[in-house]
Design a protein around this motif. Structure first.
Motif, PDB file in Angstrom:
ATOM      1  N   TRP A   1      -4.743  25.886  40.492  1.00 44.70           N
ATOM      2  CA  TRP A   1      -5.223  25.385  41.790  1.00 44.70           C
ATOM      3  C   TRP A   1      -4.433  24.141  42.186  1.00 44.70           C
ATOM      4  O   TRP A   1      -4.271  23.228  41.392  1.00 44.70           O
TER       5      TRP A   1
ATOM      6  N   TRP B   1      -0.064  25.256  53.193  1.00 48.17           N
ATOM      7  CA  TRP B   1      -0.663  25.202  54.521  1.00 48.17           C
ATOM      8  C   TRP B   1      -2.177  25.366  54.464  1.00 48.17           C
ATOM      9  O   TRP B   1      -2.872  25.134  55.449  1.00 48.17           O
TER      10      TRP B   1
ATOM     11  N   ARG C   1       1.340  18.945  58.384  1.00 46.31           N
ATOM     12  CA  ARG C   1       1.443  20.102  57.501  1.00 46.31           C
ATOM     13  C   ARG C   1       2.893  20.502  57.272  1.00 46.31           C
ATOM     14  O   ARG C   1       3.280  20.893  56.178  1.00 46.31           O
TER      15      ARG C   1
ATOM     16  N   TYR D   1     -14.491  27.396  55.735  1.00 42.92           N
ATOM     17  CA  TYR D   1     -13.428  28.051  56.503  1.00 42.92           C
ATOM     18  C   TYR D   1     -13.626  27.814  57.991  1.00 42.92           C
ATOM     19  O   TYR D   1     -12.707  27.421  58.709  1.00 42.92           O
ATOM     20  N   ARG D   2     -14.857  28.048  58.461  1.00 38.35           N
ATOM     21  CA  ARG D   2     -15.145  27.849  59.890  1.00 38.35           C
ATOM     22  C   ARG D   2     -15.071  26.372  60.273  1.00 38.35           C
ATOM     23  O   ARG D   2     -14.888  26.029  61.441  1.00 38.35           O
TER      24      ARG D   2
ATOM     25  N   PRO E   1      -4.659  21.216  44.942  1.00 41.30           N
ATOM     26  CA  PRO E   1      -5.439  20.640  46.050  1.00 41.30           C
ATOM     27  C   PRO E   1      -4.567  20.450  47.284  1.00 41.30           C
ATOM     28  O   PRO E   1      -3.407  20.039  47.175  1.00 41.30           O
ATOM     29  N   HIS E   2      -5.127  20.775  48.425  1.00 43.67           N
ATOM     30  CA  HIS E   2      -4.399  20.642  49.681  1.00 43.67           C
ATOM     31  C   HIS E   2      -4.087  19.165  49.936  1.00 43.67           C
ATOM     32  O   HIS E   2      -4.938  18.305  49.755  1.00 43.67           O
ATOM     33  N   SER E   3      -2.868  18.895  50.373  1.00 40.53           N
ATOM     34  CA  SER E   3      -2.450  17.492  50.459  1.00 40.53           C
ATOM     35  C   SER E   3      -1.927  17.085  51.821  1.00 40.53           C
ATOM     36  O   SER E   3      -1.421  15.975  51.986  1.00 40.53           O
TER      37      SER E   3
ATOM     38  N   VAL F   1      -8.063  33.427  61.332  1.00 37.50           N
ATOM     39  CA  VAL F   1      -8.237  32.337  60.359  1.00 37.50           C
ATOM     40  C   VAL F   1      -9.056  31.177  60.912  1.00 37.50           C
ATOM     41  O   VAL F   1      -9.071  30.917  62.107  1.00 37.50           O
ATOM     42  N   TYR F   2      -9.723  30.479  59.989  1.00 38.02           N
ATOM     43  CA  TYR F   2     -10.486  29.274  60.309  1.00 38.02           C
ATOM     44  C   TYR F   2     -11.376  29.523  61.539  1.00 38.02           C
ATOM     45  O   TYR F   2     -11.983  30.584  61.638  1.00 38.02           O
ATOM     46  N   SER F   3     -11.394  28.558  62.465  1.00 36.25           N
ATOM     47  CA  SER F   3     -12.188  28.752  63.683  1.00 36.25           C
ATOM     48  C   SER F   3     -11.278  28.962  64.883  1.00 36.25           C
ATOM     49  O   SER F   3     -11.714  28.812  66.024  1.00 36.25           O
TER      50      SER F   3
ATOM     51  N   ASP G   1      -9.686  19.396  49.324  1.00 32.83           N
ATOM     52  CA  ASP G   1     -10.739  19.612  48.328  1.00 32.83           C
ATOM     53  C   ASP G   1     -12.022  18.852  48.653  1.00 32.83           C
ATOM     54  O   ASP G   1     -13.121  19.386  48.521  1.00 32.83           O
TER      55      ASP G   1
ATOM     56  N   ARG H   1      -3.042  30.980  49.772  1.00 31.42           N
ATOM     57  CA  ARG H   1      -2.906  29.968  48.739  1.00 31.42           C
ATOM     58  C   ARG H   1      -1.550  29.276  48.796  1.00 31.42           C
ATOM     59  O   ARG H   1      -0.689  29.481  47.921  1.00 31.42           O
TER      60      ARG H   1
ATOM     61  N   VAL I   1     -13.537  28.469  47.349  1.00 29.73           N
ATOM     62  CA  VAL I   1     -12.509  29.319  47.956  1.00 29.73           C
ATOM     63  C   VAL I   1     -12.433  30.672  47.252  1.00 29.73           C
ATOM     64  O   VAL I   1     -12.373  31.719  47.893  1.00 29.73           O
TER      65      VAL I   1
ATOM     66  N   PRO J   1      -5.597  26.561  51.367  1.00 31.59           N
ATOM     67  CA  PRO J   1      -5.880  27.138  50.051  1.00 31.59           C
ATOM     68  C   PRO J   1      -6.539  28.510  50.070  1.00 31.59           C
ATOM     69  O   PRO J   1      -6.799  29.071  49.015  1.00 31.59           O
ATOM     70  N   TYR J   2      -6.816  29.064  51.255  1.00 31.51           N
ATOM     71  CA  TYR J   2      -7.609  30.295  51.325  1.00 31.51           C
ATOM     72  C   TYR J   2      -6.746  31.549  51.180  1.00 31.51           C
ATOM     73  O   TYR J   2      -5.532  31.490  51.197  1.00 31.51           O
TER      74      TYR J   2
END
Lengths: 388, 388
Positions: free
Chosen positions: B70, B301, B82, A318-319, B72-74, B272-274, A325, B298, A371, B303-304
């Motif tokens: 699931w 944009w 995005r 996440y960070r 997978p992010h694409s 979110v994220y960093s 994937d 999920r 995740v 998967p979290y």
């Protein structure tokens, strides 16, 4: 010892369902077709991911308050405040506590962790009490625990510590630690020469806490790279945190990453709070070993941490702003294979002959396992089913 | 409607165990002494924290793939990538899906969320389909769902969107959104004038996505503050993300925080994220409403996201480097009272007369509830026990 057959799981990296036969504590066979194993204990793990044991590569078991009641954090926001708070409240809270350490190891094991590297405080006040407490708790646990003799309060600035580090190594502690050779211990060259010397003399691993940031931290990484090469300690040296790597510009970062790769220095990250995270993709692309751990878990340094290394891998992914994937899988690699490499584990993995340290996760892919980090459905250490 | 008695819990803020009697969908009485309530359904919640319903103040229900397999992010790592990926794969994946939205609402409810503000995509391709899908799913859910008509692909740069936003408001959507008036829509003054105009005309709330960072984002915050004051919309305007606030120097940050407080503009963060996190302590000290949400859960944009607002509060506290209980409690406040204030909820809280939207957490303190975020033991909406 009864054979164990994991039926129809998804061994990580194989790309297809397979049976895994475990015999005498080792992976005996992995087969895309059904394995017949009369007398084996059979577990149907169809559709579930099978991973090698999770590796917690950086924690502080000796400090934990896990398993006890909630303890509100009582330090101020400075590093010196946290050190003073730690020293001041340990006695009151009974730290280190064998029972607390044992409770945390039990939690870690239930979440699939089979190996732990823990940094144990060594200082003139605590002496080797932490080492002994961790040893006692580990003796009653299936988790393979390896300690780092950790000079939390400095080496040069805390007279008597160097001798205690050496005593710890003589007593069998597997690694020697370091701590901000410049920022905390004020003399990076002597600090590093001292701990590299100890590592060389005792054939120990070396794992150095480096919070020092920016160009100072970058220069200390150079010193570590130089000494690792000069002493031929490649594969036995790790730098923990290494915030500087996440702060420097690309060109500077590239030079250091290349140096770490050449020297065989691993990077261990915990991805805690908002602190900088080393560039995992770039490090892996260069061939640097990246491992992962929690850092403190419920202790006087902070109240966070669950002991679940899949959750920790989620934090790392996440960070790192990993969405794809294959990127997220890098965080899983850090929590498994990367940790195993940093710790120097033998026979680690899912191939025939490897030690049967296995974890089953109800997830269809490595990225989903990270995740979602659902509760583990089976944990095995050396062929013994511990949790299911 | 049967009375409900929660026996011996720890109502947040009270500092002592108390009984809570719920009658006709409202908190009837909170008493330190035992309440006698013949005929009431009684739950023993001794030692457990009782919170008002959790408020998810920023999500994107219409986009979710939750409850399905699931995916997978694409997308690549750019914003335009995005957006293109989102547009390209929606049809294939059946987004928006009433079933997926309903599955996510069910998950949110089980985790104690009683109110949701969701940003629903409005654009010339999707039209109001998202709004309708969210409405349909919400109609079958106990969660109170409020929508923001969200111009995900710009307003000025996407002709026809302004008219659709207005149509959405006419149809009863509660708020109008905005998106990086400079960075995406290329004309911040016209963008803001347009959406502020819509909010004024329809008595709607306003919630503006602002990822634009640094001095550009800071200047856009000034434009938002000016318009909120000029139009007297204080208490009805929120800025989501507001990364700039986490990037500017202290003096600049102070000026903006003061402006937000004076104008009555709320800040909604997802941590979110960093990405930079707005300075929660400073905002609260100045009296600015701070709310919290997941952002995407999920979806195409990223998967979290779990739908659990206590876990999300943990992320906010963690990224804010909150270690002390009273600091961590600020994150819980954002996930409850702060969200309620941002959304303009009436009769929200634990006092007699408030709507009985209650959550019971097996934790002894607010900070422990955030850090550990254990499964909820009871969730009540308008006096009806939904999960226990």
């Amino acid at each position: 010892m009864t054979d164990v057959l994991l039926r129809g799981g998804l061994p990580w990296g194989l790309g297809a369902p397979a049976d895994i036969l475990v015999r005498e504590g080792r992976v005996d066979r992995v087969s895309l077709g059904p394995i017949e194993a009369p007398g084996a204990r059979v577990f149907d793990v169809a559709g579930q991911l099978v991973l090698p044991g999770l590796v917690e590569a950086h924690c502080h078991l000796d400090k934990t308050l896990y398993g006890g009641p909630w303890v509100p954090h009582s330090a101020d926001d400075t590093l010196s405040g946290r050190i003073a708070n730690d020293l001041g409240r340990r006695a009151e809270l009974g730290v280190p506590s064998v029972a607390r350490i044992a409770a945390l190891l039990e939690r870690m094991s239930a979440a699939g962790t089979t190996h732990v590297r823990t940094h144990t405080d060594i200082d003139p006040v605590a002496g080797l009490r932490g080492v002994e407490a961790v040893r006692e708790a580990a003796a009653g646990s299936p988790v393979d625990v390896r300690q780092v003799a950790f000079p939390q309060h400095g080496v040069l600035t805390s007279p008597g510590t160097a001798e205690l580090l050496e005593e710890a190594l003589k007593s069998g502690v597997e690694a020697v630690g370091g701590l901000d050779p410049a920022g905390i211990d004020r003399d990076p060259v002597r600090h590093l020469d001292l701990i590299f010397g100890l590592a060389g003399r005792y054939g120990a691993h070396l794992d150095i806490h480096l919070h020092d940031g920016g160009s100072l931290g970058g220069w200390e990484l150079e010193l570590i790279i130089e000494r690792t090469k000069a002493l031929g300690l490649g594969g036995r040296v790790a730098v923990s945190h290494a915030y500087a790597l996440g702060q420097l510009d690309d060109a500077h970062q590239d030079r250091l990453v290349e140096g770490l790769a050449e020297a065989g220095v691993a990077v261990v990250t915990a991805a805690v709070y908002s602190f900088p995270v080393p560039p995992v993709s770039k490090l892996r692309a260069a061939g640097v070993t990246v491992a992962c751990g929690h850092d403190g878990i419920r202790d006087l340094w902070g109240p966070y941490g669950s002991g679940d290394m899949l959750e920790r891998a989620m934090h790392l992914a996440y960070r790192s702003t990993f969405r794809r994937d294959d990127d997220i899988e890098l965080a899983l690699e850090a929590a498994t294979v990367g940790g195993a490499r940093a710790l120097g584990l033998d026979d680690y993995g899912l191939a025939p002959g490897d030690r049967a340290d296995l974890v089953v996760v109800p997830a269809g892919s490595p990225a989903e396992a990270v995740v979602v980090h659902p509760a583990r459905t089976l944990v095995m250490k050396d062929g013994v089913v511990l949790h299911n």
